[in-house]
Scaffold this active site. Structure first.
Site, PDB file in Angstrom:
ATOM      1  N   LYS A  35      12.421  55.992  49.980  1.00  0.00           N
ATOM      2  CA  LYS A  35      12.497  57.072  50.981  1.00  0.00           C
ATOM      3  C   LYS A  35      13.211  56.577  52.225  1.00  0.00           C
ATOM      4  CE  LYS A  35      10.364  60.826  53.128  1.00  0.00           C
ATOM      5  NZ  LYS A  35      11.625  61.553  52.906  1.00  0.00           N
ATOM      6  N   ALA A  53      12.488  70.531  53.645  1.00  0.00           N
ATOM      7  CA  ALA A  53      12.768  70.146  55.028  1.00  0.00           C
ATOM      8  C   ALA A  53      11.649  69.197  55.435  1.00  0.00           C
ATOM      9  CB  ALA A  53      12.823  71.360  55.936  1.00  0.00           C
ATOM     10  N   ILE A  54      11.628  68.055  54.748  1.00  0.00           N
ATOM     11  CA  ILE A  54      10.586  67.069  55.033  1.00  0.00           C
ATOM     12  C   ILE A  54      10.833  66.510  56.440  1.00  0.00           C
ATOM     13  CG2 ILE A  54       9.482  64.930  54.256  1.00  0.00           C
ATOM     14  CD1 ILE A  54       9.305  67.190  52.183  1.00  0.00           C
ATOM     15  N   LEU A  82      12.568  63.542  57.159  1.00  0.00           N
ATOM     16  CA  LEU A  82      12.620  62.070  57.220  1.00  0.00           C
ATOM     17  C   LEU A  82      11.297  61.433  57.619  1.00  0.00           C
ATOM     18  CD1 LEU A  82      16.130  61.447  58.833  1.00  0.00           C
ATOM     19  CD2 LEU A  82      15.516  61.478  56.408  1.00  0.00           C
ATOM     20  N   ASN A 121      22.268  57.120  54.728  1.00  0.00           N
ATOM     21  CA  ASN A 121      22.066  58.564  54.649  1.00  0.00           C
ATOM     22  C   ASN A 121      22.705  59.248  55.855  1.00  0.00           C
ATOM     23  OD1 ASN A 121      21.118  61.155  54.541  1.00  0.00           O
ATOM     24  ND2 ASN A 121      18.953  60.613  54.493  1.00  0.00           N
ATOM     25  N   CYS A 181      21.485  63.932  56.002  1.00  0.00           N
ATOM     26  CA  CYS A 181      20.214  64.655  55.951  1.00  0.00           C
ATOM     27  C   CYS A 181      20.342  65.949  56.735  1.00  0.00           C
ATOM     28  CB  CYS A 181      19.068  63.836  56.510  1.00  0.00           C
ATOM     29  SG  CYS A 181      17.506  64.736  56.347  1.00  0.00           S
TER      30      CYS A 181
HETATM   31  C1  LIG Z   1      11.643  66.468  48.792  1.00  0.00           C
HETATM   32  C2  LIG Z   1      12.942  65.782  48.958  1.00  0.00           C
HETATM   33  C3  LIG Z   1      13.092  64.765  49.905  1.00  0.00           C
HETATM   34  C4  LIG Z   1      14.317  64.121  50.069  1.00  0.00           C
HETATM   35  N1  LIG Z   1      14.421  63.102  50.982  1.00  0.00           N
HETATM   36  C5  LIG Z   1      15.579  62.422  51.084  1.00  0.00           C
HETATM   37  C6  LIG Z   1      15.690  61.287  51.946  1.00  0.00           C
HETATM   38  O1  LIG Z   1      14.725  60.888  52.603  1.00  0.00           O
HETATM   39  N2  LIG Z   1      16.904  60.652  52.025  1.00  0.00           N
HETATM   40  C7  LIG Z   1      17.981  61.066  51.298  1.00  0.00           C
HETATM   41  O2  LIG Z   1      19.050  60.466  51.382  1.00  0.00           O
HETATM   42  N3  LIG Z   1      17.898  62.118  50.444  1.00  0.00           N
HETATM   43  C8  LIG Z   1      16.731  62.796  50.328  1.00  0.00           C
HETATM   44  N4  LIG Z   1      16.639  63.854  49.445  1.00  0.00           N
HETATM   45  C9  LIG Z   1      17.818  64.220  48.646  1.00  0.00           C
HETATM   46  C10 LIG Z   1      17.752  63.599  47.241  1.00  0.00           C
HETATM   47  O3  LIG Z   1      17.754  62.208  47.325  1.00  0.00           O
HETATM   48  C11 LIG Z   1      18.929  64.070  46.377  1.00  0.00           C
HETATM   49  O4  LIG Z   1      20.140  63.678  46.987  1.00  0.00           O
HETATM   50  C12 LIG Z   1      18.951  65.565  46.191  1.00  0.00           C
HETATM   51  O5  LIG Z   1      17.644  66.061  46.081  1.00  0.00           O
HETATM   52  C13 LIG Z   1      19.761  66.002  44.971  1.00  0.00           C
HETATM   53  O6  LIG Z   1      19.212  65.532  43.783  1.00  0.00           O
HETATM   54  P1  LIG Z   1      18.207  66.403  42.844  1.00  0.00           P
HETATM   55  O7  LIG Z   1      18.852  67.725  42.612  1.00  0.00           O
HETATM   56  O8  LIG Z   1      18.029  65.575  41.607  1.00  0.00           O
HETATM   57  O9  LIG Z   1      16.940  66.545  43.617  1.00  0.00           O
HETATM   58  C14 LIG Z   1      15.421  64.500  49.272  1.00  0.00           C
HETATM   59  C15 LIG Z   1      15.271  65.514  48.331  1.00  0.00           C
HETATM   60  C16 LIG Z   1      14.067  66.158  48.159  1.00  0.00           C
HETATM   61  C17 LIG Z   1      13.951  67.246  47.122  1.00  0.00           C
END
Ligand SMILES: Cc1cc2nc3c(=O)[nH]c(=O)nc-3n(C[C@H](O)[C@H](O)[C@H](O)COP(=O)(O)O)c2cc1C
Ligand SMILES: Cc1cc2nc3c(=O)[nH]c(=O)nc-3n(C[C@H](O)[C@H](O)[C@H](O)COP(=O)(O)OP(=O)(O)OC[C@H]3O[C@@H](n4cnc5c(N)ncnc54)[C@H](O)[C@@H]3O)c2cc1C
Ligand SMILES: Cc1cc2nc3c(=O)[nH]c(=O)nc-3n(C[C@H](O)[C@H](O)[C@H](O)COP(=O)(O)OP(=O)(O)OC[C@H]3O[C@@H](n4cnc5c(N)ncnc54)[C@H](O)[C@@H]3O)c2cc1C
Ligand SMILES: Cc1cc2nc3c(=O)[nH]c(=O)nc-3n(C[C@H](O)[C@H](O)[C@H](O)COP(=O)(O)O)c2cc1C
Ligand code: FES
Ligand code: FES
Lengths: 312, 253, 312, 253
Positions: free
Chosen positions: A43, A68-69, A71, A125, A128
Site C-alpha cells: 500500500k 477514494a481511500i 492513501l 505513485n 492517485c
Molecule cells: C481500494 C483500492 C485502493 C488502491 N490504493 C492504491 C494505492 O494506495 N496506490 C496506488 O498506486 N494504487 C492504488 N490503487 C490502484 C490499484 O493499484 C490499481 O492500479 C487499480 O485498481 C487498477 O487495477 P484493478 O482494476 O486490478 O483494480 C488502489 C485501488 C483500489 C481498488
C-alpha cells in the site's frame, strides 16, 4: 516458464497484487502462502501517517468499483518498523508504492524505503486521484512527472517504477518523459476518475465525491495504453487494470506488459492471484508458448515466431 | 455453500439457510459472511455483499442469514434457489463477546435488518444463563420478522414506526424502564447513536455497517474513527476489527 | 413533467438516441414510432461520403463494447436528399452530428445541414477516436476546439452543441473553451479510447486496432465529467455514456445533465428508448419530483427543494 | 421465447428449440435471431449473439437453432435450461432465396457451424421439388451433426479434415464432379472463397458472418464491401442486407 526478470526484480512469476488492494500482506497471508506470488506491491506509503478520506470510500459501478481511500497509511517509519519485518519472512520481492503531496515528501519517503533491504523496487505513485493536494500535477504534466522521477531516482537505492495515471490526453508523452528522466520501469494504469450518484440521497455515493474506477470495466483502456506505450519506451511495463483471470494476464502480455498486477479482483475472489499463477502454465501450453516472456508485445511486434500461424 | 432453505419471511425480507463446513468455524454471534452474488464468470454485481450470520446450527453445519432485498445484489440473491450453491466467504469479523460466566441480565436492541445477528446472540446468552430482554424496532407490521423466535428466548418488545404492530414508536422510547447489566445493539446509525446516549454506566456493544471492498481488512474501505484521539492507529476496520465494537471504542458519525 | 427546453430544441422528453447508434432512424422506425422520442441525434455527417474502417469494427468488453466504425456515412448531400425528408414525417426534432478532417470540412458540412429545416440543432463531433486524420487535435486542445466552434457558429443557422471527448486531462478546460467560443450546449461524453486483443490471433480484435469504449462500463467516468463541467458552464449538457435504464437517466440529471442520449443500450434492447421514456414518470413520482428539470445538478446544488429531506 | 428443447448433438454443438410467435414471421431459410444471453439486469455478456435459424416448424411455432459453444456468450447459452425463456430478436436479415418454380438441382455446401441454416434451406428446396446434393465439411468425426437429417433430403457427402468420418478432405475437393443448377453455401470465409472459385456459370448464394452491434442495420458494424465499384452505397450490411448474398455481390476478404 513463468520466470520474469525486471530491473531489481527476479520474479518466479509475473503476477503481483496491486498497491492498495493487499495492504501489507498480513490479511491475505492468512489465506495462502504469500511466497507463491511473483511480488507484492504494498500500500502507498507517505512520509507522515495519513488517515485518508471520510467514508463511504467505495462504490460499485457496472463491472467496476470506485474507491477514494485517500492513501490511508501509517507513514513510512511505521511501515518500515512494523510491516516490512513480517514480509521479510516470505520468499517474495516487495515493491514499495510511494506517494506524497510535495516533491520533498516523495523524495524523503523514497529514500527511506529504498534503503530497506526487504524493498526490492519502488513504485512511484504520481497518479492517485483521491488526494486533494499534490498528485494531480505530478501525474498529468510530463515535465513535472519527469522532475519528480529524476529527484526520486537521485536518492533511491532501488529501481524506480513510475505508476502512470490514465486520466491524461497523451499517455505516451507521460511515459516518454519519465523514461527520459531515468525511470527503470512503468506501472500502468492507476484508476480512472469517476463518480456515482445515489438516487436516494441525490448526492455522490463517495464522501470524497469522485473516486478511482478500477475493475474489469477499465481493462480496454489499460490495454490500449500499454499497447501504445510499450511501442514507444524501452523500459518494462507492469500492466494492470481489470485483470480477473489468466486470459487477461496473457492479453496484457500481448499488449506489451512484462508483468502484471491485480487489484480489485482480490476483493471478488481472495484466492485470485494464486489461482491465476496456477492456471498460467496450462494456458501458455495451449498457446504453444514455453516462456511467458515470448508473449511480450506480440500484438504489435511485426515478426512473430515461426510457429505462430499454427496458433490461429 | 449449499442452499438448504430460502423463503420470504416478511416484506422483502428473506431467510436463507446455507450448509457447509464454514458453520464449524463460526466463533461468535455477530460475525458475517461475504457473498458473491454473481456467477463466477459474471461481473454484475462485482463486489461481494456482507450479510450477518443470524444463527448457526453446528450439528447440521447450517447457517441462517436474514437479509432485505434492496439493490442489485440482494435482488439477485433473492433469486437463488434451494439446492443451488452460493459462494460465501467467512465467517468474517469479530462478533459480540458472550461472557463465559457471571450470567446476568442483558438488553438486546435491534432495528430492521440489524435484528438478525441479535437472534444468534440471544440464543448464546440464554444458553449461558442470561435473562435477555429484546427491544426490536421495525418500520411497519409488514417488516416484522422473528417475533416468535425472540419471544421464546425472553421478553420481547416490538415497536413499529407507524404502530401497525406492537407499540408505536422508536426503540429508544422504551429503554429507560428496563433493567440490564450489559447491552447489545445492531441497526441503523441514528438508532445506534440514540441507544448509546440511553445506555450509560453499563457495557454496550454495537455492530456497525460500512461499505466494503475486500471484507478481510486489506483495502481500508470500511474504517471508522477510533474515539480515543491518542489511539495508535486512529481507526478501526468494520470488516475485521468489527463489525462489533464496544460503543466507546469508535466514533459514530 | 418530462418536457425539456434547450437552445433550438423543444423536447417532449429528454431522451434521444445517441449519434451513430441509430443511423438515420429508418431501422428503429420499423420497430416503434419515432415520434415518441425526445429527439434523434443522427449519425455523423461528413462533407464527402466515407466508407469507414475495415471490419471487425466492434468488439465486446466487460460491461462495454469497442467500436471503430470510422464515420461511415453517405456524405452531407445524400443525407439531406435521402435521409432527412423521411425524418420530416415524424414529430421529433433532429440533431445533426457533424464531423470532418479539416476545419473547412466541418464548416461546410455544418452550413449545409444547419440550413435544412428538419435539422433543429447541430452536434459538433470533435471527439471521434476512430479516424486517422483530424479529430484528435479538435477534441483535445482547448484552443483548437474553440476556434472550430467559433467557425461553425459563424455559419450555422441552428444552435451548436459541442460533443466532448473524455480522453483528455482536463475536461473542464475543454468545456469552458467551447462555451467561450459560443457553443450553445455540450454533449458528453463520446467514447473512451480502448483496445481488446484476441488471444487466438494475438492481434487486436478491431481491424482499426483501437476503438471507442461505450456502454455501462464508462458511466462513472461520464457522470464524473458531467458533474464537474455542469458546475463550471452555463450552457446545458446532453449527458450520455452507459445509460441502460430510467435510473441512469436520473443519475445524469442529478450530475448536471439537462437531457440524455442513449447509444449502446439500443443494441442490447432495441426498445430501450421508448421503455425509458415510459418508465420515467413513475420514477420521478417516487422521488416526489413533478418536473424532471428540477433534478438538474441536484447532486451539487447547495440548496435543495424544501421537501428533499423526506426523500432520503 | 420458451426453450422447448436443448441438447448437445456433437462435441460442443448444441441444438436449441425455441417456441414463440416469432416462428410465424420467418420468411426465408438463412435468417437469424439475435440472442441476449445475459439476464435483463446483467451486463455480461453485453451484446446479443447472432445465431442462424436452422429450421422452423410453423405449426408448433418452434425454431431450431444449432450453435457451437465457444466463448462467453455461447457458454452461457449452453447453460439455459428447457422450460426457461430466452430473449431473442428476430427473425432478422435476408436469407436464401428459394425459387418459387422451375425446380431443378441444387448444391448445398456447408462447413462447421455454417451447416445449420442449410438444413432449413434444403427442406424448403426439397419441398419445392428440387433435387439437392449436400456437401458438408467438419473438422473431425466428433464435430459432425445432422448427417441423418440431411441424408433423408438428398445425397449427402460428409468430409472431415482428419478423415475420421466420411471422406478425408475439404468440401471443395468433391465439388468438381457434381451436377447442379444453383449453389448455396455457408461456412468459414476461406471455404466460401474456395467455393466461389469452384462454382462458376451458375448462381451461388453465400451466407456471411460478421461481428455485429445492433443486428438490425443501424450501427454499420457488420459491413462488407460491394463488389461493384460503381455501387451507389459501396457496401452491404450483413445483418439486414444479408447475411445471404449473391456471391458476386460482395467482396470476400
Ligand atoms: C481500494 C483500492 C485502493 C488502491 N490504493 C492504491 C494505492 O494506495 N496506490 C496506488 O498506486 N494504487 C492504488 N490503487 C490502484 C490499484 O493499484 C490499481 O492500479 C487499480 O485498481 C487498477 O487495477 P484493478 O482494476 O486490478 O483494480 C488502489 C485501488 C483500489 C481498488
Ligand atoms: C457487517 C455487515 C453485516 C450486514 N448484515 C446484514 C444482514 O444481516 N441483513 C441485511 O439485510 N443486510 C445486512 N447488511 C447490509 C447489506 O450488506 C446491504 O444491504 C447489501 O450489501 C446491499 O446490497 P445490494 O446489492 O442489495 O444494494 P446495492 O445498492 O446494489 O449495493 C451497492 C454497493 O453498496 C454496498 N451497500 C449497500 N448498502 C449497504 C449497507 N447497508 N452496508 C454495507 N454495504 C452496503 C453493497 O455491498 C454494494 O457494494 C450488513 C452490512 C454489513 C457491513
Ligand atoms: C448471421 C450469423 C449467423 C450465425 N449463425 C450461427 C449458427 O447458426 N451457429 C453458430 O454456432 N454460430 C453462428 N454464428 C456465429 C456466432 O454468432 C458466434 O459463434 C457467437 O457470436 C460467438 O459468441 P461467443 O459469446 O461464444 O464468443 P465471444 O468470443 O465471447 O464473442 C465476443 C463477441 O464477438 C462476436 N463473435 C465472435 N465470433 C463471431 C462470429 N463467428 N460471427 C459473428 N460474431 C462473432 C460475438 O457475437 C460477441 O459480440 C453466426 C454469426 C452470424 C453473423
Ligand atoms: C457503434 C457506435 C457508433 C458511434 N458513432 C458515433 C458517431 O458517428 N458520432 C458521434 O458523435 N458519436 C458516435 N458514437 C458515440 C455515441 O454517440 C456515444 O457518445 C457513446 O457511445 C456513449 O454512449 P453509450 O455508452 O450510451 O453508447 C458511436 C458509438 C457507437 C457504439
Ligand atoms: S472491507 Fe477492506 S478493509 Fe474492510
Ligand atoms: S450489426 Fe448494426 S448494422 Fe449490422
Amino acid at each position: 516458464m513463468l520466470e520474469v526478470h525486471l530491473p531489481g526484480l527476479d520474479l518466479k512469476n509475473p503476477v503481483m497484487p496491486a498497491s492498495g488492494c493487499f495492504a501489507f500482506g498480513a490479511e491475505y497471508g492468512r489465506l495462502y502462502d504469500l511466497s507463491k506470488l511473483g511480488a507484492i506491491i504494498i500500500k502507498a506509503a507517505t512520509l507522515e501517517p495519513r488517515f485518508g478520506n471520510p467514508t463511504p470510500r467505495v462504490a460499485e459501478t457496472p463491472g467496476g468499483m470506485l474507491n477514494a481511500i485517500g492513501l490511508q497509511n501509517p507513514g513510512a517509519d511505521k511501515i518500515i518498523s512494523q510491516e516490512l519485518p513480517r514480509l521479510a519472512d516470505y520468499d517474495v520481492p516487495i515493491i514499495a508504492n510511494i506517494a506524497g503531496s510535495e516533491m520533498s515528501d516523495y523524495v524523503a519517503t523514497a529514500k527511506k524505503l529504498s534503503e530497506n533491504p526487504v524493498v526490492k523496487a519502488l513504485e512511484l505513485n504520481i497518479s492517485c486521484p483521491n488526494v486533494k493536494h499534490g498528485g494531480i500535477m505530478f501525474g498529468t504534466v510530463p515535465e513535472v512527472a519527469a522532475e519528480l522521477t529524476a529527484k526520486v531516482k537521485a536518492v533511491s537505492k532501488k529501481p524506480v517504477y513510475v505508476k502512470l495515471s490514465p486520466n491524461v490526453t497523451d499517455i505516451v508523452a507521460m511515459a516518454e518523459a519519465v523514461e527520459a528522466a531515468g525511470a527503470d520501469g512503468l506501472s500502468m494504469i492507476n484508476t480512472l476518475l469517476g463518480m456515482r450518484i445515489d438516487l436516494k440521497t441525490q448526492k455522490p455515493v463517495l464522501a470524497n465525491k469522485t473516486g478511482g474506477l478500477s475493475g474489469p470495466a477499465i481493462k480496454p483502456v489499460a490495454i490500449r495504453m500499454v499497447y501504445e506505450v510499450s511501442q514507444k519506451v524501452k523500459i518494462p511495463i507492469i500492466g494492470m487494470g481489470g485483470i480477473q483471470n489468466a486470459d487477461d494476464v496473457i492479453e496484457y502480455f500481448l499488449a506489451g506488459a512484462s508483468a502484471v498486477a491485480i487489484g480489485t479482483a482480490n476483493f471478488v475472489d481472495p484466492f485470485v492471484c494464486p489461482k491465476i499463477i496456477e492456471q498460467l502454465p496450462k494456458k501458455l501450453e495451449a498457446l504453444h508458448v514455453t516462456d511467458i516472456n515470448e508473449l511480450v508485445g506480440r500484438s504489435w511486434r511485426p515478426c512473430v515466431k515461426k510457429n505462430a500461424s499454427s496458433l490461429r | 455453500m449449499l442452499i438448504t432453505g430460502h423463503r420470504e419471511i416478511a416484506d422483502n425480507i428473506f431467510e436463507l439457510k446455507l450448509q457447509g463446513d464454514m458453520a464449524a468455524e463460526v466463533s461468535q454471534p455477530g460475525q458475517f459472511v461475504h457473498i458473491r452474488v454473481s456467477g463466477s464468470d459474471s461481473i454484475t454485481p462485482l463486489l461481494r455483499r456482507p450479510i450477518s450470520i443470524c444463527s448457526v446450527d453446528k450439528k447440521e453445519k447450517e447457517l441462517t442469514l436474514i437479509y432485505r432485498r434492496s439493490g442489485l445484489g440482494t435482488e439477485r440473491m433473492a433469486r437463488a434457489e434451494k439446492g443451488s450453491r452460493l459462494d460465501a466467504l467467512g465467517p468474517l469479523g469479530h462478533g459480540f463477546p458472550v461472557p463465559q460466566e457471571d450470567a446476568g441480565s442483558a438488553l438486546i436492541v435491534g432495528g430492521g435488518v440489524g435484528v438478525p445477528p441479535l437472534y444468534g446472540l440471544s440464543r448464546e446468552l440464554v444458553k449461558k444463563g442470561f435473562r435477555v430482554t429484546h427491544v426490536l424496532g421495525f418500520r411497519s407490521a409488514k417488516d416484522v420478522f422473528y417475533e416468535q423466535e425472540f419471544a421464546t428466548l425472553g421478553q420481547t418488545i416490538i415497536l413499529t414506526e407507524d404502530g401497525t404492530s406492537g407499540q408505536k414508536g422508536l426503540v429508544t422510547d422504551v429503554l429507560d424502564g428496563l433493567n440490564y447489566e450489559a447491552a447489545f445493539a445492531c441497526g441503523p446509525l441514528p438508532m445506534l447513536k440514540a441507544v448509546k446516549n440511553k445506555v450509560t454506566g453499563r457495557p454496550l456493544y454495537i455492530s456497525l455497517e460500512q461499505r466494503m471492498g475486500c471484507g478481510i481488512g486489506a483495502c481500508l474501505a470500511c474504517v471508522v474513527r477510533a474515539s480515543d484521539t491518542n489511539d495508535g492507529k486512529g481507526y478501526r476496520r468494520v470488516c475485521c476489527d468489527g463489525p462489533v465494537f464496544k460503543a466507546e471504542e469508535v466514533e459514530l458519525c
